[in-house]
Design an enzyme around this catalytic site. Structure first.
Site, short mmCIF file in Angstrom:
data_model
loop_
_atom_site.label_atom_id
_atom_site.label_comp_id
_atom_site.label_asym_id
_atom_site.label_seq_id
_atom_site.Cartn_x
_atom_site.Cartn_y
_atom_site.Cartn_z
N ALA A 173 0.83 -1.20 0.00
CA ALA A 173 0.00 0.00 0.00
C ALA A 173 0.86 1.25 0.00
O ALA A 173 0.58 2.22 -0.71
CB ALA A 173 -0.94 -0.01 1.21
N ASP A 174 1.92 1.24 0.79
CA ASP A 174 2.81 2.40 0.86
C ASP A 174 3.53 2.62 -0.46
O ASP A 174 3.70 3.77 -0.91
CB ASP A 174 3.83 2.20 1.98
CG ASP A 174 3.22 2.31 3.36
OD1 ASP A 174 3.35 3.38 3.97
OD2 ASP A 174 2.61 1.33 3.82
N MET A 175 4.01 1.54 -1.06
CA MET A 175 4.74 1.67 -2.32
C MET A 175 3.86 2.24 -3.42
O MET A 175 4.28 3.11 -4.19
CB MET A 175 5.30 0.31 -2.74
CG MET A 175 6.40 -0.22 -1.85
SD MET A 175 7.88 0.80 -1.99
CE MET A 175 9.05 -0.16 -1.03
N GLY A 210 3.32 5.83 -2.83
CA GLY A 210 4.50 6.60 -3.19
C GLY A 210 4.56 6.90 -4.67
O GLY A 210 4.98 8.00 -5.08
#
Length: 391
Positions: free
Chosen positions: A174-176, A179
């Site tokens: 999710a973070d990637m 980003g």
């Protein structure tokens, strides 16, 4: 793989863009990692004594995630909330084009450093605000780690096998993804600021980017009234598509998502009659009977080694590939031939392999200017730069 040296004098297409990075862990760092790789001057503004929590993601005592995703950045230890640290931060904001933060919504406002105050200092500043659930809405104050988002977004529900629990990704997915969206939004906003002289606030949740990856699920649910169930390595939209075990214990991935490719697979395994079999005659039929189809293909593949299967299917023009571990990839001809991995000097490991700058741009490629910084490594350097800019 030869060991390369960082080139502090290398210039990228974002040379001259200054990014102040107040974020911690993955999403913000992924955004600024992409900007830094193309030449932006990313300054990590880190909590004195401890710094970014990504530094604590260690393997055998080495902060390998920091080494990869903080390359090309500088580090400054600073408490921006009060005193001299606040004064320095204010001076930096005047020189910056972008600010990235991922505090709980409202935190910067509590410190009297919200968008209103920041834009009063620098009207053209682009402010990227990353949070689990967004700056607005009923969840704005809830904790928002990627794990929670991966669960609630529907991604874990459709990932895994039907007879097993929903499966979270083994990485900060999710973070990637957030980003990637973040870097795109920053570049879009910089373009607007160039044209108008006016910055803006980017409200980026972790939830919405990963939800966009399964965005067609809502339309499908409206049509069927049934949520998509986990299908393992199969697809609920096309068949054949799966991973198959070879006789040597290795695996291959195979996809026949086009009618012509499915028919080519049938020919290659010596089962041309399946092209007219009602169970497999078109994609809808194959999807409905995909378990039976996988059994037929799996039996064929299971009688041969991985290399034998790859050679056979590739000669026939079938879309097939090996399932690789990192042990397979570090010396793989594709990885070496395209320089997917590069190895740079490292103060702890001697040298550290990491992914190359992506994507590859013909006229303005990315750069490897500096190794990931030690905590506060550039504090004095940045303060001296500010002094010179004032004089």
């Amino acid at each position: 793989m030869s060991v390369k040296s960082f080139d502090i004098n290398a210039k990228g297409p974002l040379d001259g863009i200054r990014v102040l990075d107040l974020s911690r862990l993955v999403a913000g760092n992924m955004t600024t990692h992409l900007l830094a790789d193309y030449g932006a001057d990313v300054i990590k503004l880190e909590k004195p004594g401890s710094g970014d929590d990504l530094r604590n993601w260690r393997v055998e005592g080495i902060d390998i995630y920091w080494k990869v995703y903080a390359r090309n950045k500088r580090s400054m230890e600073i408490d921006i909330r009060k005193g001299e640290g606040r004064e320095i931060f204010t001076a930096l904001v005047k020189t910056a084009h972008v600010l990235v933060e991922n505090f709980v919504p409202g935190t910067l406002e509590e410190w009297k450093l919200g968008p209103a105050e920041l834009h009063a200092i620098n009207p053209a500043l682009v402010i990227l605000r990353v949070s689990g659930w967004g700056q607005t809405g009923p969840f704005r104050n809830k904790p928002g780690f990627g794990t929670l988002v991966e669960g609630m977004s529907g991604w874990a529900y459709v990932n895994g096998h039907a007879d097993k629990p929903p499966t979270l990704p083994p990485l900060a997915l999710a973070d990637m993804i957030a980003g990637l969206y973040g870097s795109n939004a920053v570049l879009t906003s910089l373009r607007v600021a160039e044209q108008t002289g006016k910055g803006q606030v980017i409200d980026l949740s972790l939830f919405e980017p990963i939800f966009s990856m399964i965005g067609a699920e809502a339309a499908q649910y409206k049509l069927t009234g049934v949520p998509t169930m986990r299908a393992g390595n199969q697809s609920t939209l096309t068949a054949p598509r799966n991973t198959y075990r070879c006789s040597d214990g290795n695996y291959v991935a195979l996809s026949g998502s086009m009618q012509s490719m499915a028919e080519r697979i049938f020919d290659t395994i010596g089962r041309s009659e399946l092209k007219t079999d009602p169970r497999f005659v078109n994609n809808d039929a194959r999807v409905a009977n995909r378990d039976e189809l996988d059994g037929i293909i799996g039996d064929f593949i299971g009688q041969r080694t991985r290399e034998e299967n790859l050679a056979l299917f590739e000669t026939a023009g079938v879309t097939v590939g090996p399932i690789c571990s990192i042990a397979d990839l570090v010396d793989h001809p594709y990885v070496l031939g395209r320089e997917v991995l590069v190895e740079y000097e490292d103060r702890d490991m001697g040298s550290a392999p990491m992914h190359n700058v992506i994507p590859r741009m013909s006229e303005t490629p990315g750069t490897f200017r500096r190794a990931a910084p030690r905590l506060g490594e550039h504090t004095l350097e940045i303060i001296e730069e500010l002094k010179k800019s004032r004089s």
